[in-house]
Design an enzyme around this catalytic site. Structure first.
Site, PDB file in Angstrom:
ATOM      1  N   ASN A  38       0.809  -1.221   0.000  1.00  0.00           N
ATOM      2  CA  ASN A  38       0.000   0.000   0.000  1.00  0.00           C
ATOM      3  C   ASN A  38       0.846   1.278   0.000  1.00  0.00           C
ATOM      4  O   ASN A  38       1.677   1.479   0.893  1.00  0.00           O
ATOM      5  CB  ASN A  38      -0.909  -0.019   1.245  1.00  0.00           C
ATOM      6  N   HIS A 123     -15.035  -5.277  10.461  1.00  0.00           N
ATOM      7  CA  HIS A 123     -14.656  -3.969  10.997  1.00  0.00           C
ATOM      8  C   HIS A 123     -15.885  -3.123  11.302  1.00  0.00           C
ATOM      9  O   HIS A 123     -16.589  -2.712  10.380  1.00  0.00           O
ATOM     10  CB  HIS A 123     -13.865  -3.181   9.945  1.00  0.00           C
ATOM     11  N   ARG A 148     -14.111  -6.192  15.072  1.00  0.00           N
ATOM     12  CA  ARG A 148     -13.137  -5.203  15.532  1.00  0.00           C
ATOM     13  C   ARG A 148     -13.849  -3.868  15.686  1.00  0.00           C
ATOM     14  O   ARG A 148     -14.573  -3.443  14.785  1.00  0.00           O
ATOM     15  CB  ARG A 148     -12.017  -5.082  14.485  1.00  0.00           C
ATOM     16  N   TYR A 160      -7.762   6.720  13.339  1.00  0.00           N
ATOM     17  CA  TYR A 160      -7.471   5.513  12.563  1.00  0.00           C
ATOM     18  C   TYR A 160      -8.691   4.591  12.574  1.00  0.00           C
ATOM     19  O   TYR A 160      -9.291   4.373  13.624  1.00  0.00           O
ATOM     20  CB  TYR A 160      -6.255   4.746  13.125  1.00  0.00           C
ATOM     21  N   ASP A 211      -7.662  -2.315  17.352  1.00  0.00           N
ATOM     22  CA  ASP A 211      -6.365  -2.033  16.723  1.00  0.00           C
ATOM     23  C   ASP A 211      -5.847  -0.683  17.221  1.00  0.00           C
ATOM     24  O   ASP A 211      -6.485   0.347  17.002  1.00  0.00           O
ATOM     25  CB  ASP A 211      -6.559  -1.999  15.195  1.00  0.00           C
ATOM     26  N   HIS A 213      -2.887   0.429  16.291  1.00  0.00           N
ATOM     27  CA  HIS A 213      -2.135   0.913  15.122  1.00  0.00           C
ATOM     28  C   HIS A 213      -0.791   1.550  15.477  1.00  0.00           C
ATOM     29  O   HIS A 213      -0.438   2.637  14.981  1.00  0.00           O
ATOM     30  CB  HIS A 213      -2.995   1.868  14.287  1.00  0.00           C
ATOM     31  N   GLU A 237      -4.361  -5.077  19.250  1.00  0.00           N
ATOM     32  CA  GLU A 237      -3.443  -5.210  18.112  1.00  0.00           C
ATOM     33  C   GLU A 237      -2.461  -4.043  18.040  1.00  0.00           C
ATOM     34  O   GLU A 237      -2.836  -2.892  18.280  1.00  0.00           O
ATOM     35  CB  GLU A 237      -4.310  -5.255  16.848  1.00  0.00           C
ATOM     36  N   GLU A 263       1.395  -7.062  11.198  1.00  0.00           N
ATOM     37  CA  GLU A 263       0.995  -6.727   9.823  1.00  0.00           C
ATOM     38  C   GLU A 263       2.116  -6.031   9.054  1.00  0.00           C
ATOM     39  O   GLU A 263       2.111  -6.047   7.830  1.00  0.00           O
ATOM     40  CB  GLU A 263      -0.291  -5.894   9.807  1.00  0.00           C
ATOM     41  N   ARG A 284       0.305 -11.711  13.221  1.00  0.00           N
ATOM     42  CA  ARG A 284      -0.592 -11.205  12.168  1.00  0.00           C
ATOM     43  C   ARG A 284       0.110 -10.994  10.825  1.00  0.00           C
ATOM     44  O   ARG A 284      -0.350 -10.228   9.986  1.00  0.00           O
ATOM     45  CB  ARG A 284      -1.236  -9.896  12.625  1.00  0.00           C
ATOM     46  N   HIS A 313      -3.343 -10.536   8.798  1.00  0.00           N
ATOM     47  CA  HIS A 313      -3.831  -9.244   8.345  1.00  0.00           C
ATOM     48  C   HIS A 313      -4.627  -9.463   7.055  1.00  0.00           C
ATOM     49  O   HIS A 313      -4.180 -10.208   6.172  1.00  0.00           O
ATOM     50  CB  HIS A 313      -2.575  -8.407   8.076  1.00  0.00           C
ATOM     51  N   ASP A 317      -6.249  -3.515   1.293  1.00  0.00           N
ATOM     52  CA  ASP A 317      -5.096  -3.204   0.429  1.00  0.00           C
ATOM     53  C   ASP A 317      -4.305  -4.473   0.097  1.00  0.00           C
ATOM     54  O   ASP A 317      -3.264  -4.394  -0.566  1.00  0.00           O
ATOM     55  CB  ASP A 317      -4.201  -2.124   1.053  1.00  0.00           C
ATOM     56  N   GLU A 340      -8.637 -11.636   9.548  1.00  0.00           N
ATOM     57  CA  GLU A 340      -9.299 -10.349   9.307  1.00  0.00           C
ATOM     58  C   GLU A 340     -10.011 -10.387   7.955  1.00  0.00           C
ATOM     59  O   GLU A 340      -9.476 -10.902   6.979  1.00  0.00           O
ATOM     60  CB  GLU A 340      -8.252  -9.223   9.302  1.00  0.00           C
ATOM     61  N   TRP A 403       1.737   6.623  12.467  1.00  0.00           N
ATOM     62  CA  TRP A 403       0.357   6.583  11.968  1.00  0.00           C
ATOM     63  C   TRP A 403      -0.309   5.285  12.239  1.00  0.00           C
ATOM     64  O   TRP A 403      -0.066   4.295  12.312  1.00  0.00           O
ATOM     65  CB  TRP A 403       0.280   6.869  10.449  1.00  0.00           C
TER      66      TRP A 403
HETATM   67  O1  KDG Z   1      -1.992  -0.398   4.476  1.00  0.00           O
HETATM   68  C1  KDG Z   1      -2.227  -0.220   5.836  1.00  0.00           C
HETATM   69  C2  KDG Z   1      -3.488  -0.958   6.252  1.00  0.00           C
HETATM   70  O2  KDG Z   1      -3.447  -2.288   5.815  1.00  0.00           O
HETATM   71  C3  KDG Z   1      -3.666  -0.948   7.745  1.00  0.00           C
HETATM   72  O3  KDG Z   1      -3.775   0.371   8.171  1.00  0.00           O
HETATM   73  C4  KDG Z   1      -4.915  -1.722   8.131  1.00  0.00           C
HETATM   74  O4  KDG Z   1      -4.141  -1.868  10.384  1.00  0.00           O
HETATM   75  C5  KDG Z   1      -4.836  -2.303   9.496  1.00  0.00           C
HETATM   76  C6  KDG Z   1      -5.647  -3.486   9.763  1.00  0.00           C
HETATM   77  O5  KDG Z   1      -5.479  -4.049  10.840  1.00  0.00           O
HETATM   78  O6  KDG Z   1      -6.440  -3.868   8.904  1.00  0.00           O
HETATM   79 MG    MG Z   2      -3.916  -3.314  11.992  1.00  0.00          MG
END
Ligand code: KDG
Ligand code: MG
Length: 403
Positions: A38, A123, A148, A160, A211, A213, A237, A263, A284, A313, A317, A340, A403
């Protein structure tokens, strides 16, 4: 011998960018692999076209392990998301070909089904707790056993996991990176309140996941894990930036909330310490970013020794090719945990016709020989590549943050 006669990369953007490798053998068998990274898609497409494909022509498609080692050791420059996504695409395509040659769905070659289906989580996202819970109820009504939950943080303009399009979250949303603002203290107040409300509204029979993140320090992550303990999460996560495995020792000392990470991992070396020290509960890593089915099986075998289960994961994407590969892997691997499942748009599904299907909270890869997924190249050509970036994150004082 199944001689590789040709290979090409297809870059397409049916709503979002995907990079697909297609390998053809001399006797007309084809296999597909997902190489999507991605926001950095063209780097992998070039790595494949300019550096990998010339080395594939004439090789025996049956020699999956040898080709994997040849591409990994032979590059001298090992690991990294670009390299490993490219190797993964080759690996997936070769497993696809081998299973088609055998006339079997891939999971049969991986040892056969260890379960009747692959439990998935959906999600549920919302600007507010109420919106998130409404989305979660919808998933439960569709039969999902796990959801989630991500919700907007009061006082922050973006969070996020929360986007305008509730059904299809797409973070790579701009021609240049969008700038988001983050506050750990605001988030740490909001997250436990979301899960308290969720248990009230949804009861205890549904698995709940969250998550983070990669945004917290280890001690903040420990505190959040502790605050979430009463709500019995399936997992928390990516609590801290994933480069430092030792951070998980601190989190573990403070909480019994199960931990998941991986991920952004692309090699067994990224998770070796986390697994061997039993610092995590779920790994993951993805088929695409962690070197394909061959390498992911190696990671899963190591994880099985330490009671760590898989939780690939499965964001949008990653293309349906990667999803299909994850499902064959998940159906067969002994230490499967959860998968997921962020549904792809109808536009994407049309470019990647596939045999996998959802029923009552479980996905099944289907019985088509191989991966059971293909790319419609004529349709793919109608969706040219569009540059798109993931956002970046800043603290309220302007400092760059994860991020
Ligand atoms: O490309 C980044 C995404 O795959 C990510 O932000 C998604 O954290 C993610 C998830 O758990 O699906
Ligand atoms: Mg994630």
């Amino acid at each position: 011998m199944l001689k590789i006669a040709a290979a090409r990369t297809v870059v397409t953007s049916p709503g979002r960018n995907f990079v697909t490798l297609k390998i053809e053998t001399q006797d007309g068998l084809t296999g597909v692999g997902d190489a999507t990274l991605n926001g950095r898609e063209l780097a992998v497409a070039s790595y494949l076209s300019d550096h990998v494909i010339p080395c594939l022509i004439g090789r025996d498609a049956h020699q999956i392990e040898d080709i994997w080692q040849y591409l990994y050791k032979g590059a001298y420059w090992r690991r990294g998301p670009v390299t490993m996504s490219a190797i993964a695409a080759v690996d997936m395509a070769l497993w696809d070909i081998k299973a088609k040659a055998a006339g079997m769905p891939l999971y049969q070659l991986l040892g056969g089904a260890s379960r009747t289906g692959v439990m998935v989580y959906g999600h549920a996202n919302g600007e507010t707790v109420e919106e998130t819970l409404a989305a979660a109820r919808d998933y439960v009504a569709q039969g999902y056993k796990a959801v989630r939950l991500q919700s907007g943080v009061p006082g922050l303009t973006s969070t996020y996991g929360v986007s305008k399009d509730k059904l299809f979250y797409e973070p790579a949303d701009a021609d240049l990176p969008t700038e988001n603002v983050w506050s750990t203290s605001k988030y740490l107040r909001a997250a436990p309140a979301l899960f308290a409300a969720a248990r009230e509204a949804l009861g205890w029979d549904v698995h709940l996941l969250h998550d983070v993140h990669h945004r917290l320090t280890p001690i903040d992550a420990g505190r959040l894990g502790k605050d979430l303990e009463p709500y019995r999460l399936f997992w928390m996560e990516d609590a801290t930036p994933a480069e430092n495995p030792e951070a998980f020792r601190i989190i573990r000392q403070h909480t019994t909330t199960p931990l998941a990470v991986g991920e952004v991992f692309n090699s067994i070396w990224d998770c070796k310490q986390l697994i061997e020290e039993q610092l995590i509960d779920y790994i993951r890593a993805t088929v695409t970013h962690a070197g394909g089915i061959t390498h992911l099986r190696r990671i899963a075998s190591l994880a099985a020794l330490y009671n760590v289960r898989t939780g690939c994961h499965g964001a949008t994407d990653l293309s349906p090719v990667s999803m299909a590969a994850a499902l064959h892997f998940g159906l067969s691997v002994p230490n499967f945990g959860i998968q997921e499942y962020m549904r792809h748009t109808a536009e994407t599904d049309a470019v990647f016709p596939h045999a996998y299907s959802f029923d009552d909270g479980y996905l099944h890869p289907g019985e088509a020989p191989g991966l059971g997924v293909d790319i419609d190249e004529a349709l793919a050509a109608k969706h040219p590549y569009r540059r798109a970036y993931l956002p970046v994150n800043r603290l309220e004082d302007g400092s760059m943050h994860d991020w």
